[in-house]
Motif scaffolding. Sequence first.
Motif, PDB file in Angstrom:
ATOM      1  N   HIS A 179       4.958  15.580  26.708  1.00  0.00           N
ATOM      2  CA  HIS A 179       4.050  16.373  27.530  1.00  0.00           C
ATOM      3  C   HIS A 179       2.682  15.694  27.503  1.00  0.00           C
ATOM      4  O   HIS A 179       2.011  15.693  26.486  1.00  0.00           O
ATOM      5  N   SER A 183      -0.909  17.898  33.691  1.00  0.00           N
ATOM      6  CA  SER A 183       0.067  17.608  32.652  1.00  0.00           C
ATOM      7  C   SER A 183       1.455  17.532  33.276  1.00  0.00           C
ATOM      8  O   SER A 183       1.767  18.218  34.228  1.00  0.00           O
ATOM      9  N   THR A 198       5.655  17.312  32.323  1.00  0.00           N
ATOM     10  CA  THR A 198       6.673  17.359  31.282  1.00  0.00           C
ATOM     11  C   THR A 198       7.868  16.575  31.781  1.00  0.00           C
ATOM     12  O   THR A 198       8.277  16.718  32.911  1.00  0.00           O
TER      13      THR A 198
END
Lengths: 315, 626
Positions: A203, B4, B6
């Motif tokens: 992440h 961000s 993932t």
Amino acid sequence: MKKLFENLFKSKTSSPPEQETLKRTSPLVRDIKMADAETAPLSEEQLNRLTDGEHRIQPMQLVVGAARDVGKSRDKNEDALFTHSSLIGASNASLPFGVFIVADGMGGHSHGEMASETAVRTISSYLIDRLFTALYGNNPTPPAESLQEIIKSAIQEAHRKITKSAPGGGTTVTAVITIGTQMTLAHVGDSRAYNVFLDGRMHQLTRDHSLVKRLEELGQITAEEAVNHPQKSMLYRALGQGDVPDPDVFTASIPQPGYLLLCSDGLWGVLSEDQIFEIISGAANPQRACQSLVDAANARGGPDNITVVLVRMSN
Amino acid sequence: MTDSSTRKFNTGFQSEGNTQLKSGDLLMDRYEIQDIIGIGGMGTVYRARDKNFQAIRLVAVKEMISQINDPLVRKKIYLNYERESNILATLRHQSIPRIYDYFIHNDRAYLVMEMILGRDLDAILAETTTFFSESQVIAWGIELCDVLHYLHSNQPEQIIFRDIKPSNIMITPQNHIMLVDFGIAKLFDPNEKNTMIGTQGYSPPDQYRGEATPKVDIYALGATLHHLLTLRDPRLEAPFTFSERPIKQINLNVSDELVAVINRAIEYDPKDRFDSAEHMKEALINAGRKTGLLKDFLGVTTSVSPQTKVKPVWSFECEDEVRGSVVVQDSMLFVPCYDHNLYALDASNGAFLWKYATQGGLPGKPAVYDNNIIIGSEDNRVYAISRRSGSEVWIYYGTSPFRSSPAIAQGHVFIGSDDGYLHAINLLSGRLSWKMDAGGGVRSTPFIIQENIYFGTESSELICLDFGGNTRWRFRAKRAVTSSPTVVNEIVYFTSVDATLYALDANTGWVHWRFRFGRPSISSPMVVDNHLYVGAADHVLYCVNAQTSKEIWRYQAQHQITASPIIYKDSIYFGSVDKFFYSLDANTGQLRWKFQTEAPITGSAFAYNDLVYVGSSDRMVYALLA
């Protein structure tokens, strides 16, 4: 006490040969690991890892690895890093504290090395001055400012210092304070912080302040084009350049179980996230992981300076 | 961080054709898998969160895996699937799930659609031991006719559902029907290509001949209603034998009018059935009218327009202002009122169940534990009241008003008082275990997590105690902390009358960040997925990023917001001193609807089963459709 040291050293002496094996074969780490998994009996270390022995360590503490390497094609290393990890363990207190910084000096500038070193020195001393005694002194007193304000001030202080001591120089900086299970991050430039989870998720916590990334965000170029873009390392925000920078500042939890990874573009620009994860998860400890990451980046040409900080919370 | 990303580490993903996605996996960098909600022959249905929206939007992700290896055939299958998805995406009806997205990923096809809450009729049938009421069956039947008529009149291509049966009909928590499984799966699966689409028992003879007309759906609907009225599963009987099981022979209570409608729908010869679903709907309405059964369900036939004026589903009048916050537990609604009474109402219809009279106003929010309700009163007492009977279990006597709301943990009630102490009262006996000198009145509701108790004081502090009442740390704000703290991921969030929203480290009390309001706040923050929602006296409802402390959006009401917002599904609900109760889109802060009461709203709402409950100073408690 003496016995304890002996034990510690004994376990230390058993590790170097293995480390060399890893080093030699690092470009093939993946294959080795697969082979291990299928045929070879598990080593003591692997067993420990599987049974998560590290997780039972009390009090909970930070396990830190770091590596810094010039790479294969640069003459000088303009990256800088800083790590600090401390711990109080007492009946009424159990609190780990850490400061971790990665800075990447500007390649084209004469003062690149100075800029990154000034950044890590200024920021680390600023943070530790304000936080260390406040946390560990006899009368723990929280500072009046918030952690987000403190880290932001530290970054801006570094900016002023660099402008004076290394005019023309510039640097990225990714700085993290950890207190207990929480971390406060400040970020300028294109070094990166990742949360790495044990199931393979990476992440990315930081956003690159690079021209190319911005173009990509705006949909002007594709991710593929970005990788090969000639102006890949052009930053639109850096320390020591232009006005006082406004860093990205935010609070997040330390991944548990998992790792916090800080690195310069000499690592993330060369290895894919999958490759990075594979090396981290295959390594015995954060220290070895950092060394293997550097080796792997060098094995792929090492086009830039490589800096890695890897932190794991035991508990 | 805003950017961000993932990523999933997917070694060996392709080789394992039947691997299910795991919780936490991210599809297309957008849909975060949360859970498996169904498994079918073609693949899995997941509940996922759509990360494109900052607030929580849940979607159903239907995965289809083709077992065919021939790449050309596969390609054709995917094209069919895509075409079908395109048709579905154009449909708009309250009984059809919305289609949001479809894509091919890792050689699997995915359809992303509206998340439907509720249960399918097959599951409901499996559990029922008594016949469904005739009015209920008529109401469902009318809605099914309505959606079938919509499909049958679709332009340019008529859509025949071809597989009406209980397991394809969902009943939502508001008791409306939703048609699910639009046969995409069947088109998608080449093995069934040349076989009949439909289900034996519910499908008419003409469907076996390959006909697909509206009459096919009408028959299957008739068969489904027959099943509901008789509880005889047609799949277990020989096909087309309904005439051998007359409804009234099994269920005497069904009216002749309804029997006639169903019998016409399940005629063997399509010519003898209703011409259209619309005609069948009219016949059902007439049957309901004749028997007087439809009055409860009037309105279900009209298509719901989103901008209709908000009307309460029910309301209940107390004898004084409702300043506190309501709570629902096991279909009972508890209302603390300034007329000294705690009311218990039936949450579904507002029917009065009981009330318990204390000697003072009730400003807080009741806590429900096991069979008891706990509430503090301005009469200096804390009451434990039996949930069923409304009689007292014990009374705890203090010396000053209890304006804090109780928190329950470890067999204790923790509650603050204006006497400057936090009281820990044994839950069983009602006796004091300990009290802690907080140095000032405690009106903030304690928040308890991991053996720590967090609460604010009127003397400007936020205090963290352990269960023994020992202080772990204290933090000093500049003015009173009347709001209740909330702790998420080891960070304590609360507001103060010093016009600041604080984020403190839960273990040390150190400040992570501060956020400034224009005016003081006593509203308690609510945090979901790094988004913090809170109101202030500057009339603003804020949405703040809990990591960066940056504002995401704000909504300007017309007066102070003292109540704490709640989130339910994709919406934020809160009342204001401007007398309005608001529903905002949690992603954008856009107004969904507002509802005007006659006086300021100071308490928090409670959402349950698609209803939102709130009390107002106009003495009323309202139940509104969420």
